[in-house]
Enzyme design. Structure first.
Site, PDB file in Angstrom:
ATOM      1  N   LYS A  97     -29.228  -6.526  28.989  1.00 27.92           N
ATOM      2  CA  LYS A  97     -30.566  -6.440  28.375  1.00 27.92           C
ATOM      3  C   LYS A  97     -31.553  -7.366  29.065  1.00 27.92           C
ATOM      4  O   LYS A  97     -32.684  -7.521  28.629  1.00 27.92           O
ATOM      5  CB  LYS A  97     -30.475  -6.804  26.889  1.00 27.92           C
ATOM      6  CG  LYS A  97     -29.701  -5.774  26.073  1.00 27.92           C
ATOM      7  CD  LYS A  97     -29.758  -6.106  24.614  1.00 27.92           C
ATOM      8  CE  LYS A  97     -28.702  -5.396  23.814  1.00 27.92           C
ATOM      9  NZ  LYS A  97     -29.029  -4.010  23.488  1.00 27.92           N
ATOM     10  N   GLN A 116     -31.633  -9.983  21.641  1.00 30.97           N
ATOM     11  CA  GLN A 116     -33.023  -9.522  21.828  1.00 30.97           C
ATOM     12  C   GLN A 116     -33.986 -10.652  22.130  1.00 30.97           C
ATOM     13  O   GLN A 116     -35.182 -10.406  22.273  1.00 30.97           O
ATOM     14  CB  GLN A 116     -33.498  -8.758  20.581  1.00 30.97           C
ATOM     15  CG  GLN A 116     -32.772  -7.456  20.323  1.00 30.97           C
ATOM     16  CD  GLN A 116     -32.998  -6.406  21.417  1.00 30.97           C
ATOM     17  OE1 GLN A 116     -33.944  -6.478  22.189  1.00 30.97           O
ATOM     18  NE2 GLN A 116     -32.112  -5.435  21.487  1.00 30.97           N
TER      19      GLN A 116
HETATM   20  N1  PMP Z   1     -27.324  -7.676  18.594  1.00 27.48           N
HETATM   21  C1  PMP Z   1     -28.551  -7.179  18.815  1.00 27.48           C
HETATM   22  C2  PMP Z   1     -29.722  -7.777  18.101  1.00 27.48           C
HETATM   23  C3  PMP Z   1     -28.715  -6.114  19.696  1.00 27.48           C
HETATM   24  O1  PMP Z   1     -29.917  -5.609  19.916  1.00 27.48           O
HETATM   25  C4  PMP Z   1     -27.572  -5.577  20.348  1.00 27.48           C
HETATM   26  C5  PMP Z   1     -27.695  -4.394  21.303  1.00 27.48           C
HETATM   27  N2  PMP Z   1     -28.518  -3.376  20.882  1.00 27.48           N
HETATM   28  C6  PMP Z   1     -26.333  -6.141  20.092  1.00 27.48           C
HETATM   29  C7  PMP Z   1     -26.240  -7.191  19.216  1.00 27.48           C
HETATM   30  C8  PMP Z   1     -25.079  -5.633  20.758  1.00 27.48           C
HETATM   31  O2  PMP Z   1     -25.162  -5.833  22.136  1.00 27.48           O
HETATM   32  P1  PMP Z   1     -24.090  -5.156  23.130  1.00 27.48           P
HETATM   33  O3  PMP Z   1     -24.124  -3.698  22.814  1.00 27.48           O
HETATM   34  O4  PMP Z   1     -24.625  -5.472  24.483  1.00 27.48           O
HETATM   35  O5  PMP Z   1     -22.785  -5.780  22.842  1.00 27.48           O
END
Ligand code: PMP
Length: 406
Positions: A222, A199
């Protein structure tokens, strides 16, 4: 501020339920600009080949583009290209560390320190590892606004602490964590430091040397990149001491019937065909951001959107806001709230009928939601292409929903 860039994002011209799209679900995934879509399309239409494995022209080109992508990612966070391992996302990056470094260096009685606000991706792998190893999982507690109780570090960090793993910025409440304080404690006891930057990477310029972390993880999707591509930064000093994550083609230097030798990092850590087109797409996303987005301006823009939505939500009856609101007004990119008497999923569904995409639920951080007594929250999360006018439309729609159904 970045309004003229909206034309670069084809999806922003779509409608939902006959209404213009207002996309406030950026903490889950962002939309992609034309240049990223083009980079992926061009790769598949003009260069597609597997990498590192042949001598024909296409494989050479594909290899070059993939390695160039690695260099672009590395330069963007102040790392060396060999310190960048491509994964499929933050989740895989963290699981990588748990099942390599964690399996090798966490022993019975050791302590792993995380926080109560972690996304499940930075909690469950450590929980599992601690169970397997008879190690202890400790948590830095949160205050009622979701900020960390960093004054507890003095008690929580002990000579047995082997790893501190925490998110740079929370996906649920938008809390931005002070890595300097944590870093000082980690160094004091020689613990490794892992930063979940899922994030933060989209919203600020990261510098792994300044953070002085051992591992850093984030996801391409993201930050305007494609899905299926993540980054794991591994500090070069750890390379020789780390076993591979997976075994197979691509990561081996020599294979005999009973023994094999690995290539050097980062290749030793990337078994099989990697996400080639996705890495190229991520590099295009980083280039887009570098070319068009000044990070300071982006942060003030997102903070202004947060301030506007916070002010607007405060005027509405029955709305309960979560998180450190003052911090969000100055450096936030998302706001979470609940409406008395209405389930978050219902609110998100009604908003969807107005063309507005938000997230509802526990946002993959159940222990945090439980600790703060939040059943389910609605989260509006912003990125560069969002506008104050969209926030105003959102507030109008929400007011109408509360009046009609609340
Ligand atoms: N850590 C945080 C702080 C996140 O916001 C997210 C995704 N929402 C993740 C880890 C996991 O990311 P991903 O689903 O892209 O593996």
């Amino acid at each position: 501020m970045f309004e003229s860039m909206r034309k670069d994002f084809p999806i922003l011209h779509e409608q939902i339920h006959g209404k213009p799209l207002i996309y406030f679900d950026n903490a889950a995934t962002t939309q992609k600009p034309e240049s990223v879509l083009d980079a992926v399309h061009t790769f598949y239409t003009r260069y597609n080949a597997n990498i590192h494995r042949g001598v024909h022209l296409f494989t050479e080109r594909a290899t070059q583009l993939y390695e160039q992508a690695r260099a672009t990612v590395a330069a963007s966070i102040g790392a060396d290209a060999k310190e960048i391992v491509f994964t499929k996302g933050t989740t895989e990056s963290i699981n990588f560390v748990a099942s390599t470094w964690g399996k090798q260096y966490i022993h019975a009685g050791d302590e792993i320190l995380i926080t109560e606000l972690e996304h499940h991706a930075n909690l469950v792998p450590w929980q599992q590892l601690a169970r397997e190893k008879n190690a202890f999982l400790r948590y830095i507690p949160v205050n009622s606004d979701g900020t960390l109780q960093l004054d507890r570090l003095a008690d929580l960090v002990t000579p047995n602490t082997k790893l501190i793993a925490l998110s740079h910025s929370s996906n649920t409440l938008g809390v931005h964590n002070d890595m300097k304080a944590v870093h000082a404690y980690a160094k004091q006891v020689g613990a490794a430091l892992l930063v979940d930057a899922a994030q933060s990477a989209p919203h600020q310029r990261l510098d792994v040397r300044a953070l002085d972390c051992d591992f850093l993880a984030f996801s391409g999707h993201k930050m305007l990149g494609p899905t299926g591509i993540g980054v794991l930064y591994i500090k070069h000093t750890l390379h020789e001491r780390l076993e591979p994550y997976q075994y197979g083609g691509g990561m081996v230097f020599e294979v005999d019937l009973y023994r094999s030798q690995w290539r050097k990092a980062p290749h030793a850590f990337e078994a099989g065909t990697p996400p080639i087109a996705q890495a190229i797409g991520l590099a295009a996303a980083i280039e887009y951001l570098q070319e068009h987005v000044d990070v300071q301006t982006l942060q003030s823009h997102e903070a202004a959107l947060c301030a506007r939505i916070i002010d607007g939500l405060k005027m509405l009856k029955k709305v309960q806001l979560f998180g450190p609101l003052e911090q969000l007004r100055s450096q936030g990119h998302l706001v979470s709230f609940a409406i008395d008497g209405m389930h978050a999923h219902d609110v998100a569904t009604y908003l969807s009928y107005q063309g507005i995409c938000v997230r509802a639920g526990h946002q993959c951080a159940q222990p945090l939601a439980r600790k703060l007594g939040i059943q389910a929250a609605v989260r509006a999360s912003f990125y560069l292409y969002n506008t104050l006018a969209e926030v105003d439309l959102f507030l109008e729609s929400l007011e109408h929903i509360i009046k009609t159904y609340g």
